[in-house]
Motif scaffolding. Structure first.
Motif, PDB file in Angstrom:
ATOM      1  N   ALA A 197       0.832  -1.205   0.000  1.00 29.80           N
ATOM      2  CA  ALA A 197       0.000   0.000   0.000  1.00 29.80           C
ATOM      3  C   ALA A 197       0.867   1.256   0.000  1.00 29.80           C
ATOM      4  O   ALA A 197       0.563   2.244  -0.690  1.00 29.80           O
ATOM      5  N   THR A 198       1.964   1.229   0.776  1.00 27.27           N
ATOM      6  CA  THR A 198       2.873   2.369   0.813  1.00 27.27           C
ATOM      7  C   THR A 198       3.480   2.624  -0.564  1.00 27.27           C
ATOM      8  O   THR A 198       3.580   3.774  -1.025  1.00 27.27           O
ATOM      9  N   GLY A 199       3.881   1.573  -1.241  1.00 24.00           N
ATOM     10  CA  GLY A 199       4.439   1.717  -2.587  1.00 24.00           C
ATOM     11  C   GLY A 199       3.435   2.306  -3.558  1.00 24.00           C
ATOM     12  O   GLY A 199       3.791   3.141  -4.413  1.00 24.00           O
ATOM     13  N   ILE A 200       2.192   1.890  -3.456  1.00 22.43           N
ATOM     14  CA  ILE A 200       1.139   2.417  -4.330  1.00 22.43           C
ATOM     15  C   ILE A 200       0.952   3.917  -4.094  1.00 22.43           C
ATOM     16  O   ILE A 200       0.837   4.714  -5.036  1.00 22.43           O
ATOM     17  N   LEU A 201       0.941   4.309  -2.818  1.00 20.46           N
ATOM     18  CA  LEU A 201       0.760   5.723  -2.490  1.00 20.46           C
ATOM     19  C   LEU A 201       1.963   6.556  -2.923  1.00 20.46           C
ATOM     20  O   LEU A 201       1.812   7.718  -3.331  1.00 20.46           O
ATOM     21  N   MET A 202       3.153   6.003  -2.813  1.00 21.49           N
ATOM     22  CA  MET A 202       4.352   6.724  -3.265  1.00 21.49           C
ATOM     23  C   MET A 202       4.219   7.079  -4.741  1.00 21.49           C
ATOM     24  O   MET A 202       4.527   8.213  -5.158  1.00 21.49           O
ATOM     25  N   GLY A 210       8.355   7.635   3.675  1.00 19.13           N
ATOM     26  CA  GLY A 210       7.899   8.179   4.951  1.00 19.13           C
ATOM     27  C   GLY A 210       6.590   8.935   4.811  1.00 19.13           C
ATOM     28  O   GLY A 210       5.676   8.796   5.629  1.00 19.13           O
ATOM     29  N   GLY A 211       6.497   9.730   3.764  1.00 17.09           N
ATOM     30  CA  GLY A 211       5.271  10.486   3.533  1.00 17.09           C
ATOM     31  C   GLY A 211       4.103   9.582   3.203  1.00 17.09           C
ATOM     32  O   GLY A 211       2.969   9.830   3.627  1.00 17.09           O
ATOM     33  N   ALA A 212       4.364   8.525   2.444  1.00 19.05           N
ATOM     34  CA  ALA A 212       3.298   7.592   2.083  1.00 19.05           C
ATOM     35  C   ALA A 212       2.761   6.871   3.318  1.00 19.05           C
ATOM     36  O   ALA A 212       1.552   6.714   3.485  1.00 19.05           O
ATOM     37  N   PHE A 213       3.679   6.452   4.182  1.00 18.78           N
ATOM     38  CA  PHE A 213       3.240   5.763   5.396  1.00 18.78           C
ATOM     39  C   PHE A 213       2.469   6.727   6.301  1.00 18.78           C
ATOM     40  O   PHE A 213       1.445   6.358   6.884  1.00 18.78           O
ATOM     41  N   THR A 241      -9.845  -5.019  -7.909  1.00 16.58           N
ATOM     42  CA  THR A 241     -10.857  -5.862  -7.273  1.00 16.58           C
ATOM     43  C   THR A 241     -11.859  -5.049  -6.487  1.00 16.58           C
ATOM     44  O   THR A 241     -12.686  -5.588  -5.775  1.00 16.58           O
ATOM     45  N   GLY A 242     -11.810  -3.716  -6.615  1.00 12.05           N
ATOM     46  CA  GLY A 242     -12.805  -2.870  -5.964  1.00 12.05           C
ATOM     47  C   GLY A 242     -12.312  -2.257  -4.701  1.00 12.05           C
ATOM     48  O   GLY A 242     -11.231  -2.560  -4.199  1.00 12.05           O
ATOM     49  N   GLY A 243     -13.086  -1.360  -4.121  1.00 12.99           N
ATOM     50  CA  GLY A 243     -12.748  -0.710  -2.875  1.00 12.99           C
ATOM     51  C   GLY A 243     -12.241   0.700  -3.108  1.00 12.99           C
ATOM     52  O   GLY A 243     -11.973   1.121  -4.234  1.00 12.99           O
ATOM     53  N   ARG A 244     -12.104   1.457  -2.019  1.00 11.87           N
ATOM     54  CA  ARG A 244     -11.642   2.835  -2.094  1.00 11.87           C
ATOM     55  C   ARG A 244     -10.243   2.933  -1.501  1.00 11.87           C
ATOM     56  O   ARG A 244      -9.890   2.224  -0.593  1.00 11.87           O
ATOM     57  N   GLY A 245      -9.471   3.828  -1.986  1.00 11.41           N
ATOM     58  CA  GLY A 245      -8.129   4.019  -1.488  1.00 11.41           C
ATOM     59  C   GLY A 245      -7.962   5.397  -0.889  1.00 11.41           C
ATOM     60  O   GLY A 245      -8.907   6.142  -0.694  1.00 11.41           O
ATOM     61  N   VAL A 246      -6.707   5.750  -0.583  1.00 13.61           N
ATOM     62  CA  VAL A 246      -6.382   7.078  -0.072  1.00 13.61           C
ATOM     63  C   VAL A 246      -6.127   7.981  -1.268  1.00 13.61           C
ATOM     64  O   VAL A 246      -5.260   7.688  -2.098  1.00 13.61           O
TER      65      VAL A 246
END
Length: 249
Positions: A197-202, A210-213, A241-246
């Motif tokens: 998830a951190t990699g996706i946000l980066m 650090g910012g992603a986490f 597969t669906g769902g919401r993210g940040v």
């Protein structure tokens, strides 16, 4: 909520029934091997109730239950439907075994005859006259109890109690070990999930690790969602597969 398990005691035909003396030591060693070979706490309890019927003199059925402060109960494992019905909550979810309350202060409780000891209407109605209850785990909020049942009164004597205490010592150790393994496995899965998830946000937010986490933690707090659940939602959304993210920092 813990899963529930039903097993047949006949799965362990290699163990001597009602062992004594040196045979008891061998039987307990074999039982310990079976218990520690299980892959999860549920499997450990599954195995334990089946072994209890093989090892404890006069035992015909066995079950494991969790008792919370105030008497509320959940059945976790049982050898057959008779035990499941005997241990299911009655009258607003309270245990049909009033003597179980004593297990907060003593490791063993015996019912010699449910028809005369009082409070055993559920048991006697099922034809279960004797019980041997042995504490597996205890903390401030809950007990985990293994109970053996028999259809005849005064079935469990001091020998059965002694064997039961030796056996439950092995069960407790195996259950603790299985719980630790499960927790470590879950921790590894959670770490990997949060890493993904951190990699996706980066990549999505063009920020460093650090910012992603930090963004993940803030979103978890803002939405009142566990970090691992939010991470799973982000990974699932990214994989389609669906769902919401940040979507914001």
């Amino acid at each position: 909520m813990p899963k529930r398990f039903v097993v047949a005691a006949s799965e362990f035909t290699d163990l001597p029934r009602f062992p004594v003396g040196f045979e008891l030591a061998e039987a307990l060693t074999a039982a310990a091997g079976e218990l520690h070979a299980t892959g999860s706490p549920g499997d450990t309890m599954n195995t334990a109730v089946a072994l209890a019927v093989r090892l404890l003199p006069e035992a015909e059925h066995a079950g494991i239950s969790e008792i919370q402060r105030g008497g509320r109960l959940r059945s976790l494992a049982w050898t057959d439907e008779t035990v499941r019905f005997a241990a299911e909550p009655r009258q607003g979810g309270h245990t049909p075994h009033p003597d179980w309350e004593r297990l907060w202060t003593t490791p063993v409780v015996r019912t010699d005859d449910s028809e005369t000891d009082g409070g055993g209407n559920v048991l006697s109605g099922l034809g279960l006259r004797s019980t041997l209850s042995l504490r597996l785990r205890a903390d401030r909020r809950r007990l985990t109890v293994l109970t053996a049942y028999a259809r005849k009164p005064q079935a469990f004597d001091e020998d059965a109690t002694r064997i039961g205490r030796l056996f439950t010592a092995h069960v407790s150790l195996a259950l603790d070990s299985a719980t630790v393994r499960e927790q470590l496995t879950e921790a590894m899965r959670t770490r990997d999930l949060i890493g993904q998830a951190t990699g996706i946000l980066m990549e999505r937010l063009d920020i460093d690790a650090g910012g992603a986490f930090e963004s993940l933690v803030k979103a978890s707090q803002r939405e009142n969602v566990k970090l691992r659940d939010l991470a799973r939602r982000i990974v699932d959304a990214n994989s389609g597969t669906g769902g919401r993210g940040v979507t914001e920092r």
